[in-house]
Design a protein around this motif. Sequence first.
Motif, PDB file in Angstrom:
ATOM      1  N   GLU B 509       0.822  -1.212   0.000  1.00  0.00           N
ATOM      2  CA  GLU B 509       0.000   0.000   0.000  1.00  0.00           C
ATOM      3  C   GLU B 509       0.854   1.259   0.000  1.00  0.00           C
ATOM      4  N   TRP B 510       2.121   1.154   0.401  1.00  0.00           N
ATOM      5  CA  TRP B 510       2.959   2.350   0.441  1.00  0.00           C
ATOM      6  C   TRP B 510       3.674   2.603  -0.877  1.00  0.00           C
ATOM      7  N   GLN B 511       3.508   1.739  -1.841  1.00  0.00           N
ATOM      8  CA  GLN B 511       4.198   1.921  -3.117  1.00  0.00           C
ATOM      9  C   GLN B 511       3.318   2.656  -4.121  1.00  0.00           C
ATOM     10  N   ILE B 512       2.120   3.063  -3.704  1.00  0.00           N
ATOM     11  CA  ILE B 512       1.204   3.765  -4.607  1.00  0.00           C
ATOM     12  C   ILE B 512       0.859   5.105  -3.970  1.00  0.00           C
ATOM     13  N   PRO B 513       0.325   6.047  -4.759  1.00  0.00           N
ATOM     14  CA  PRO B 513       0.113   7.400  -4.212  1.00  0.00           C
ATOM     15  C   PRO B 513      -0.820   7.390  -3.008  1.00  0.00           C
ATOM     16  N   SER B 514      -0.716   8.438  -2.151  1.00  0.00           N
ATOM     17  CA  SER B 514      -1.655   8.595  -1.043  1.00  0.00           C
ATOM     18  C   SER B 514      -2.478   9.853  -1.292  1.00  0.00           C
ATOM     19  N   PRO B 515      -3.783   9.804  -1.202  1.00  0.00           N
ATOM     20  CA  PRO B 515      -4.592   8.590  -1.175  1.00  0.00           C
ATOM     21  C   PRO B 515      -4.537   7.846  -2.501  1.00  0.00           C
ATOM     22  N   PRO B 516      -4.742   6.539  -2.488  1.00  0.00           N
ATOM     23  CA  PRO B 516      -4.624   5.760  -3.723  1.00  0.00           C
ATOM     24  C   PRO B 516      -5.720   6.124  -4.720  1.00  0.00           C
ATOM     25  N   HIS B 517      -5.456   5.780  -5.993  1.00  0.00           N
ATOM     26  CA  HIS B 517      -6.472   5.994  -7.014  1.00  0.00           C
ATOM     27  C   HIS B 517      -7.649   5.050  -6.793  1.00  0.00           C
ATOM     28  N   TYR B 518      -8.714   5.355  -7.473  1.00  0.00           N
ATOM     29  CA  TYR B 518      -9.917   4.533  -7.358  1.00  0.00           C
ATOM     30  C   TYR B 518      -9.617   3.074  -7.705  1.00  0.00           C
ATOM     31  N   TYR B 519      -8.774   2.872  -8.710  1.00  0.00           N
ATOM     32  CA  TYR B 519      -8.494   1.508  -9.178  1.00  0.00           C
ATOM     33  C   TYR B 519      -7.300   0.895  -8.469  1.00  0.00           C
ATOM     34  N   ASN B 520      -6.778   1.564  -7.428  1.00  0.00           N
ATOM     35  CA  ASN B 520      -5.662   1.101  -6.600  1.00  0.00           C
ATOM     36  C   ASN B 520      -4.336   1.018  -7.343  1.00  0.00           C
ATOM     37  N   PHE B 521      -4.204   0.109  -8.310  1.00  0.00           N
ATOM     38  CA  PHE B 521      -2.929  -0.105  -8.989  1.00  0.00           C
ATOM     39  C   PHE B 521      -3.115   0.123 -10.480  1.00  0.00           C
ATOM     40  N   LYS B 522      -2.110   0.788 -11.110  1.00  0.00           N
ATOM     41  CA  LYS B 522      -2.193   0.907 -12.564  1.00  0.00           C
ATOM     42  C   LYS B 522      -2.019  -0.453 -13.195  1.00  0.00           C
ATOM     43  N   HIS B 523      -1.013  -1.199 -12.725  1.00  0.00           N
ATOM     44  CA  HIS B 523      -0.872  -2.591 -13.131  1.00  0.00           C
ATOM     45  C   HIS B 523      -0.779  -3.401 -11.853  1.00  0.00           C
ATOM     46  N   ILE B 524      -1.440  -4.542 -11.837  1.00  0.00           N
ATOM     47  CA  ILE B 524      -1.335  -5.409 -10.664  1.00  0.00           C
ATOM     48  C   ILE B 524       0.111  -5.900 -10.589  1.00  0.00           C
ATOM     49  N   PRO B 525       0.801  -5.655  -9.464  1.00  0.00           N
ATOM     50  CA  PRO B 525       2.215  -6.040  -9.383  1.00  0.00           C
ATOM     51  C   PRO B 525       2.383  -7.548  -9.207  1.00  0.00           C
ATOM     52  N   THR B 526       3.583  -8.006  -9.464  1.00  0.00           N
ATOM     53  CA  THR B 526       3.944  -9.386  -9.165  1.00  0.00           C
ATOM     54  C   THR B 526       4.862  -9.378  -7.950  1.00  0.00           C
ATOM     55  N   VAL B 527       4.646 -10.342  -7.058  1.00  0.00           N
ATOM     56  CA  VAL B 527       5.346 -10.335  -5.771  1.00  0.00           C
ATOM     57  C   VAL B 527       6.382 -11.444  -5.758  1.00  0.00           C
ATOM     58  N   TYR B 528       7.579 -11.128  -5.247  1.00  0.00           N
ATOM     59  CA  TYR B 528       8.672 -12.095  -5.274  1.00  0.00           C
ATOM     60  C   TYR B 528       9.165 -12.493  -3.902  1.00  0.00           C
ATOM     61  N   GLY B 529       8.670 -11.849  -2.842  1.00  0.00           N
ATOM     62  CA  GLY B 529       9.212 -12.233  -1.541  1.00  0.00           C
ATOM     63  C   GLY B 529       8.472 -11.565  -0.403  1.00  0.00           C
ATOM     64  N   LEU B 530       8.992 -11.750   0.784  1.00  0.00           N
ATOM     65  CA  LEU B 530       8.410 -11.147   1.976  1.00  0.00           C
ATOM     66  C   LEU B 530       8.570  -9.632   1.947  1.00  0.00           C
TER      67      LEU B 530
END
Lengths: 207, 559, 70
Positions: B509-530
């Motif tokens: 949640e901290w990697q996107i603008p505050s407050p977040p956009h309506y759609y949350n993420f421009k692209h859904i990220p891929t996660v690689y770890g903790l």
Amino acid sequence: MAVASITQGGHDSHGEIDQLYIETRELRLQGFLLFLVSDCVLFSSFIFAYLYLRNSGQGWPPAGINRLDVAFAAVNSVVLFGSGATMHYALENWKHGNFMKFAWMLIFTIVLGVGFLCGQGYEYTNLIFHDHVSWWGSGIFGASFFTLTGMHGFHVFVGVCYLTVLLLQSAGGVYTKDKYFGLTAGTLYWHFVDVIWVVLFSIFYLL
Amino acid sequence: MAIAAAPHGGGIADHIHPEPQSFVRRYVFSIDHKIIGIQYIITGFVFFVLAGLLAETIRIQLMHANGGFVSPQTYNEVYSIHGSTMVWLVVIPLLTGGFGNLVFPLQIGARDVAFPWLNMLSYWIFPIAGLMLFSSFLMGAPTAGWTEYPPISLEGQAGTSMWAAAIFLVGVSSTLTGINFVVTIMKMRAPGMTFTRMPLFCWGQFATAPLLMIATTALAAALAALFMERQFGVPFFDPTKGGSPVLWQHMFWFYSHPAVYIMILPAFGIVSEVLPTFSRKPIFGYKLIAFSSMAIALAGFMVWAHHMFTSGLAPYLQLPFMVITFVIAVPTGIKIFSWTATLWGGKIHYTTAMLFAMGFLVLFTLGGITGIFLAAIPFDLHLHGTYFVVAHFHYVLVGGSLMGIFSGMYYWFPKMSGRLLSEKLGKWHFWLFFIGFNGTFLPMHWLGLEGMPRWVSTYDPQFQFWNQFASISSFVMTAGILLFFANILYSIRFGKVAGANPWGARTLEWQIPSPPHYYNFKHIPTVYGLPYDFSQPLPYRGLEDELNDTPPPVAAGAH
Amino acid sequence: MNLVTIEHIVAVAGGIVVAVVAFYALYKDWKTPGVENNVFRLMLLLLGVGAVIALLAGLGILGNFPAKAA
């Protein structure tokens, strides 16, 4: 004619399976199953209450109250269980594209469900006017019996309405041969109502 | 594991609805999880103020041994509604509906919860139920405490039925939220976000949501039975008609013991986010913290009768309940030690959120220890119904849950509003609250040990000194809370602009603008770890465009 | 032949039919994949058990209590 348009179910324009449908269906399926779980907990709580009160040392059935009529209830149970079986075959027929058979099976299910409700109404009438048992005036017997079976009867009533809506929807072409989540949910709900009755029948009539 | 797979082609993640433009659809009947979360938080804090007023009424009454501020009848109404409000309208909605909605869909990389419309419905049930609960004052509020034991609740005033109906509705809202959250976490995680890579706040919610879904329904049954008995005379609990008051206690505590974990597990989650962020250290024992939450949630269903040691249970039933209750201290202890180990050797930043999290550690540990005391049957027989119990549950609920809520507010307020809360006011808030809290509830331990009973509007004059001490301390605590509200009102206008990541935190949640956009993420990220490996590069891919001016994803057309 | 006897006969016959249908459906459905089919199998099993219970009740093996003076 309703049944005629059901038979065209598989051929409408948006019959194609897409990723969005697959994912949405999974969400809805899981949500619906969880709803059934929480509904099951509702019944379990009342069943616990019933068993707790029944075993609170007053003897069962309480003084002045007759045993319930097992034979009639067994017939009524068979009616409800039979509707579970027809519902299962309704869904099977839909999956295999036999929309006509589906419609007949669903209609059977609804008729059997209504039959169960009528049987329960008959039993209630008998209890209330013949045996003078009431919800509030017969101690824990009336309280637990009418609350639990009434709650179940309400679920059956909702189920009958639900299945009727499903029948009309499928006649109106809402579902296709590949996209029929509403029917799956209806079948799940109806099975759930049946299975609850297995428990209620055993603990109220046979115990 | 499907890390390399392309994010769901054409699935839910790509199916974006256009943002509604009208005020009503945007802020009132919104289906956006962030707005709903903020709605929950605002409503919850409104009820918090009301419950706080009731609490101060109690403390003013107890300034003198003979009371005199309100009548005994009113006093009973006040503490009953205070307890009910704090449990069902403040702590549970804030932690699950509020922070849960606001944060966890962002943390797992989803665009919304699984059933946005259901989410809106469960929010809107909640303020209505709250109004119903407070309207019970108009017809004579319940007087048997938040537990409403029969037979007192059966003979209670008309408002008791209103209470039952209101709590039933809150329960429906909780159940729907629980279903929604379970499905969301199970099915809507971003690609690569396996269960063992989920942030710990999500684990907290994931442990809580099944409790909401299962336990709350059991409460609904109990409330329905109470309602039927009061309104239609259907005997369940009235012993003169063959019912059993102990049955209510079983049904009630079968819900309400899991409910205390509903009230603390999300707070555990908040603390597990705040501590590593401000220690600049990976969290110690990630898996242990995550799995111990599940263990607590599971074991929480098997201990309800430890609230009923004085109700005449058979001794062979009491013993296992005592033992299992002790066993719950093990996963809880694992958490406490893990958090302490996270702090150890870290580069600690004493922000307000961190202060509250550390205060949580201290106070919750104290409350947990008195919980172990009370789980021991001989000790409980002695202290049941005294102020020792009051002290215990205020240490876990205020010192635990509420401190967690405050910590979360200071931590996530920038994400909600785009502005930081004032640290200076925040430190004042923390110290006034912390000192006032201990001054209020610490003396209750020895008041209870000396035998001062709960639920009574007057007391023996020998207890007067510590009661006055507690009352005055409670004013200090209230002053701290007023500063908190002042801080919010001030900072939302004039606070420092936060930017996307004011804390240097690493969850999504901290990697996107505050407050977040309506759609949350421009692209859904891929996660690689903790998310907690400080000093490593961020374990996400696909977030490059979040903070620049690239156009948002295309909406899927109006529906 | 009175009403109670008919009830017993109907319960037994219906119980047999429903139990056979339910267990046959369970057998046919045994390997269908999917979450909902796991639930369906459980439900069908319980449905079959319920039908057997109703059958036994119809035979008077279960729930056959001596009449109690009111």
